[in-house]
Design a protein around this motif. Structure first.
Motif, mmCIF file in Angstrom:
data_model
loop_
_atom_site.group_PDB
_atom_site.id
_atom_site.type_symbol
_atom_site.label_atom_id
_atom_site.label_comp_id
_atom_site.label_asym_id
_atom_site.label_seq_id
_atom_site.Cartn_x
_atom_site.Cartn_y
_atom_site.Cartn_z
ATOM 1 N N ARG A 3 -19.681 57.667 42.071
ATOM 2 C CA ARG A 3 -18.736 58.705 40.787
ATOM 3 C C ARG A 3 -17.800 60.154 41.976
ATOM 4 N N ASP A 6 -18.625 63.362 28.788
ATOM 5 C CA ASP A 6 -18.176 62.681 28.221
ATOM 6 C C ASP A 6 -16.051 62.934 29.021
ATOM 7 N N ASP A 7 -15.983 63.842 29.613
ATOM 8 C CA ASP A 7 -14.236 64.027 30.223
ATOM 9 C C ASP A 7 -14.599 64.820 31.762
ATOM 10 N N ALA A 8 -15.116 64.624 32.410
ATOM 11 C CA ALA A 8 -15.855 65.491 33.263
ATOM 12 C C ALA A 8 -14.528 65.605 34.109
ATOM 13 N N PRO A 9 -13.522 64.728 34.885
ATOM 14 C CA PRO A 9 -12.638 65.417 35.505
ATOM 15 C C PRO A 9 -11.291 66.342 34.471
ATOM 16 N N GLN A 10 -11.392 66.175 33.187
ATOM 17 C CA GLN A 10 -10.237 67.056 32.773
ATOM 18 C C GLN A 10 -11.616 68.687 32.307
ATOM 19 N N CYS A 11 -12.461 68.200 32.224
ATOM 20 C CA CYS A 11 -13.286 69.671 32.468
ATOM 21 C C CYS A 11 -13.382 70.059 33.613
ATOM 22 N N ASP A 51 -9.635 71.757 33.646
ATOM 23 C CA ASP A 51 -10.143 72.987 32.892
ATOM 24 C C ASP A 51 -10.810 74.263 34.014
ATOM 25 N N ASN A 72 -15.120 74.141 26.521
ATOM 26 C CA ASN A 72 -15.057 73.408 27.418
ATOM 27 C C ASN A 72 -16.659 73.313 28.253
#
Length: 261
Positions: free
Chosen positions: A47, A14-19, A22, A224
């Motif tokens: 992507r 759902d939130d690959a960049p933030q995962c 981290d 994560n």
């Protein structure tokens, strides 16, 4: 040494960049996205194709096979046009009879063999999905002795692990090492030079009591799925009575070698 997650579906997060950010902070900064079918290959390439931290593979996953007889022209064309594809996969067999997307066994096998033929011709490593199908997978591999690669998320005893090792394959260790004693035993006994570590995020999860923990008492890491890599690595290192930093270096070297980086 930077952690290398050799099998994760970043494109399904759902939130690959933030995962990813981290995970990179925690020391994991390289990922391989396996392919499931032509539409997914294109979307993943759009992507992540320009991200140097991400490797891409292309293959027809056994859950998403067309109803038609094998036609691997799309795969061959993709590989011809995308030299950045490092492997053929995720391909294989899934004989879990209650899975809603599993096609008939012989249909899966036909598609698997067709893709092995492509691998044998172009000498690309394969990423193999095998669920309750090791004997049939090994039967297929015997026809293509030049094919190598990794068995993703290996589950099974040492004897089955050794059958793949004897064919030159690597084995991918995932969250099942927390749930299957025979699988953990296999990873404790096989050569460290044949082990990869993978999360299969977001499809697989380490049990909650172990998730995202550099050690069992550490609660400071975010929730994560990519951080499960740390827990899986440490689980195997403990079973092998091996320093986790040394094992990290080895498995990352293994992945780099297999995917010819």
């Amino acid at each position: 040494m930077i952690g290398f997650d050799s099998h994760c579906h970043l494109d399904f997060l759902d939130d690959a960049p933030q995962c990813m950010a981290d995970a990179e902070t925690a020391g994991i900064a390289r990922w391989l996205i396996p392919g499931t079918g032509p539409d997914q290959w294109r979307q993943a390439h759009q992507r992540f194709g320009q991200d140097d931290r991400v490797l891409l593979a292309a293959g027809h996953h056994p859950w998403f096979l067309p109803d038609s007889a094998p036609d691997i022209q799309s795969l061959e064309s993709w590989l011809d046009q995308h030299s950045d594809s490092v492997a053929i996969g995720e391909i294989g067999l899934d004989f879990f009879r209650h899975h809603p997307r599993s096609a008939a066994a012989e249909h899966q096998f036909d598609w698997f063999m067709a893709q092995l033929a492509v691998s044998s011709e172009c000498l690309q490593p394969v990423i193999i999905h095998s669920v309750k199908a090791h004997d049939r997978i090994l039967q297929g591999l015997k026809r293509y002795p030049r094919v190598g690669g990794v068995v993703h998320g290996f589950v099974g005893p040492y004897a089955q692990a050794k059958a793949y090792l004897d064919r030159g394959f690597y084995l991918g260790a995932g969250s099942v090492v927390f749930q299957s004693a025979k699988t953990l035993d296999a990873f404790a006994r096989i050569p460290a030079e044949r082990i990869l570590v993978e999360t299969d995020a977001p499809d697989q999860h380490v049990p909650d009591q172990y998730r995202n923990a550099a050690d069992p008492s550490d609660t400071g890491l975010p929730d994560n799925a990519l951080l499960d890599w740390l827990s899986i690595l440490k689980r195997i290192a403990a079973a092998r009575q091996m320093d986790s930093a040394i094992l990290t270096e080895q498995v990352c070297q293994n992945a780099s070698s297999l995917f010819r980086l």
